[in-house]
Design a protein around this motif. Structure first.
Motif, short mmCIF file in Angstrom:
data_model
loop_
_atom_site.label_atom_id
_atom_site.label_comp_id
_atom_site.label_asym_id
_atom_site.label_seq_id
_atom_site.Cartn_x
_atom_site.Cartn_y
_atom_site.Cartn_z
N ALA A 91 0.82 -1.17 -0.04
CA ALA A 91 -0.05 -0.16 0.00
C ALA A 91 1.00 1.06 0.09
CB ALA A 91 -0.92 0.06 1.17
N CYS A 92 2.24 1.09 0.28
CA CYS A 92 2.98 2.37 0.43
C CYS A 92 3.96 2.29 -0.53
CB CYS A 92 3.61 2.27 2.08
SG CYS A 92 4.52 3.77 2.34
N CYS A 93 5.05 1.52 -0.47
CA CYS A 93 6.12 1.49 -1.23
C CYS A 93 5.92 1.03 -2.74
CB CYS A 93 7.20 0.61 -0.60
SG CYS A 93 7.66 1.08 1.04
N ILE A 104 12.40 1.90 -13.56
CA ILE A 104 13.36 1.29 -13.01
C ILE A 104 13.07 0.89 -11.40
CG2 ILE A 104 15.88 1.46 -11.97
CD1 ILE A 104 16.45 3.14 -14.37
N LEU A 105 12.27 2.00 -10.88
CA LEU A 105 11.67 1.82 -9.53
C LEU A 105 10.72 0.84 -9.43
CD1 LEU A 105 11.99 2.91 -6.30
CD2 LEU A 105 10.31 4.51 -7.34
N GLN A 106 9.71 0.73 -10.49
CA GLN A 106 8.71 -0.37 -10.47
C GLN A 106 9.46 -1.80 -10.39
OE1 GLN A 106 6.68 1.00 -13.99
NE2 GLN A 106 5.57 2.61 -12.80
N ARG A 107 10.40 -2.01 -11.35
CA ARG A 107 11.16 -3.14 -11.57
C ARG A 107 11.81 -3.73 -10.10
NH1 ARG A 107 10.61 -7.83 -13.46
NH2 ARG A 107 9.78 -6.67 -15.22
N ARG A 108 12.48 -2.57 -9.58
CA ARG A 108 13.04 -2.84 -8.24
C ARG A 108 11.81 -3.54 -7.11
NH1 ARG A 108 15.58 2.33 -6.44
NH2 ARG A 108 16.26 2.93 -8.75
N LYS A 109 10.79 -2.71 -7.09
CA LYS A 109 9.69 -3.22 -6.26
C LYS A 109 9.22 -4.49 -6.24
CE LYS A 109 9.88 0.65 -3.73
NZ LYS A 109 10.73 0.43 -2.38
N PHE A 110 9.12 -4.79 -7.68
CA PHE A 110 8.60 -6.18 -8.24
C PHE A 110 9.61 -6.95 -7.87
CE2 PHE A 110 8.54 -9.36 -11.36
CZ PHE A 110 7.35 -9.82 -11.31
N ASP A 111 10.94 -6.81 -8.18
CA ASP A 111 12.11 -7.65 -7.87
C ASP A 111 12.08 -8.33 -6.45
OD1 ASP A 111 12.70 -8.10 -10.43
OD2 ASP A 111 14.45 -6.78 -10.28
N GLU A 112 11.90 -7.25 -5.50
CA GLU A 112 11.77 -7.19 -3.88
C GLU A 112 10.53 -8.51 -3.57
OE1 GLU A 112 12.88 -2.73 -2.46
OE2 GLU A 112 11.08 -3.65 -2.38
N LEU A 113 9.53 -8.03 -4.06
CA LEU A 113 8.49 -8.91 -3.87
C LEU A 113 8.66 -10.55 -4.28
CD1 LEU A 113 5.51 -6.69 -4.54
CD2 LEU A 113 6.19 -7.40 -2.31
N VAL A 114 9.21 -10.61 -5.39
CA VAL A 114 9.51 -11.90 -5.96
C VAL A 114 10.59 -12.46 -5.03
CG1 VAL A 114 10.51 -13.17 -7.88
CG2 VAL A 114 8.85 -11.61 -8.24
N GLU A 115 11.37 -11.87 -4.82
CA GLU A 115 12.39 -12.42 -3.66
C GLU A 115 11.97 -12.76 -2.36
OE1 GLU A 115 16.64 -11.13 -1.86
OE2 GLU A 115 16.19 -10.03 -3.85
N VAL A 116 11.10 -12.01 -1.71
CA VAL A 116 10.52 -12.19 -0.56
C VAL A 116 9.64 -13.52 -0.82
CG1 VAL A 116 8.73 -11.45 1.12
CG2 VAL A 116 10.66 -9.84 0.55
N PHE A 117 8.94 -13.59 -1.77
CA PHE A 117 8.08 -14.63 -1.84
C PHE A 117 8.95 -15.96 -2.08
CE2 PHE A 117 4.58 -11.62 -2.73
CZ PHE A 117 3.61 -12.18 -1.69
N ALA A 118 9.85 -15.89 -2.40
CA ALA A 118 10.87 -17.04 -3.14
C ALA A 118 11.40 -17.54 -1.70
CB ALA A 118 11.88 -16.62 -4.13
N LYS A 119 11.88 -16.57 -0.83
CA LYS A 119 12.56 -17.11 0.30
C LYS A 119 11.41 -17.63 1.21
CE LYS A 119 16.31 -13.84 0.45
NZ LYS A 119 16.85 -12.52 1.26
N ALA A 120 10.25 -17.15 1.06
CA ALA A 120 9.31 -17.73 2.13
C ALA A 120 8.82 -19.27 1.89
CB ALA A 120 7.78 -16.60 1.87
N LYS A 121 8.93 -19.55 0.71
CA LYS A 121 8.82 -20.89 -0.08
C LYS A 121 9.87 -22.06 1.07
CE LYS A 121 8.84 -21.21 -4.04
NZ LYS A 121 8.65 -21.38 -5.77
N LEU A 122 10.99 -21.54 1.52
CA LEU A 122 11.95 -22.50 1.93
C LEU A 122 11.47 -22.89 3.23
CD1 LEU A 122 15.03 -20.31 1.20
CD2 LEU A 122 14.15 -22.21 -0.21
#
Length: 122
Positions: A91-93, A104-122
């Protein structure tokens, strides 16, 4: 991941200045959205108190099943905090990145979310 320079901009839904940056390969250095900070901090303090209580239960040689029940309660509380932080981030970032029009900023935020969800699967 590239090392991006510090960017500062006025947040569209807050009066304060928001600083967003990616620090190093070790992680992200974004400031947390202030909107939910108090509630998140309060929930984490409650969970920390629960953990201290569990430690005391172990010291007092309490019944294992009672300890396990309390451990499950702490995990559930932390899961709720995790959900709140994720919602706050979206809702914020993420919202700010989408509204900025900066790919570039949009891609960074998208990549952050993908990385967090990938780690959550571990």
């Amino acid at each position: 991941m590239p090392d991006y320079a510090m960017e500062q901009k006025n947040c569209s839904h807050r009066e304060q200045i928001c600083s967003t940056r990616i620090c190093t390969l070790t992680g992200y250095g974004y400031l947390m959205c202030q909107r939910d900070k108090r509630a998140i901090t309060s929930s984490l303090n409650r969970a920390a108190g629960q953990v201290r209580g569990i430690g005391q239960m172990v010291e007092d040689d309490r019944y294992c099943i009672d300890i396990l029940h309390q451990l499950h309660a702490v995990k559930a509380a932390l899961s709720k905090v995790e959900d709140r932080v994720l919602r706050s981030h979206a809702a914020c970032c993420v919202e700010e990145a989408m509204a900025s029009g900066d790919p570039i900023l949009q891609r960074r935020k998208f990549d952050e979310l993908v990385e967090v969800f990938a780690k959550a699967k571990l």
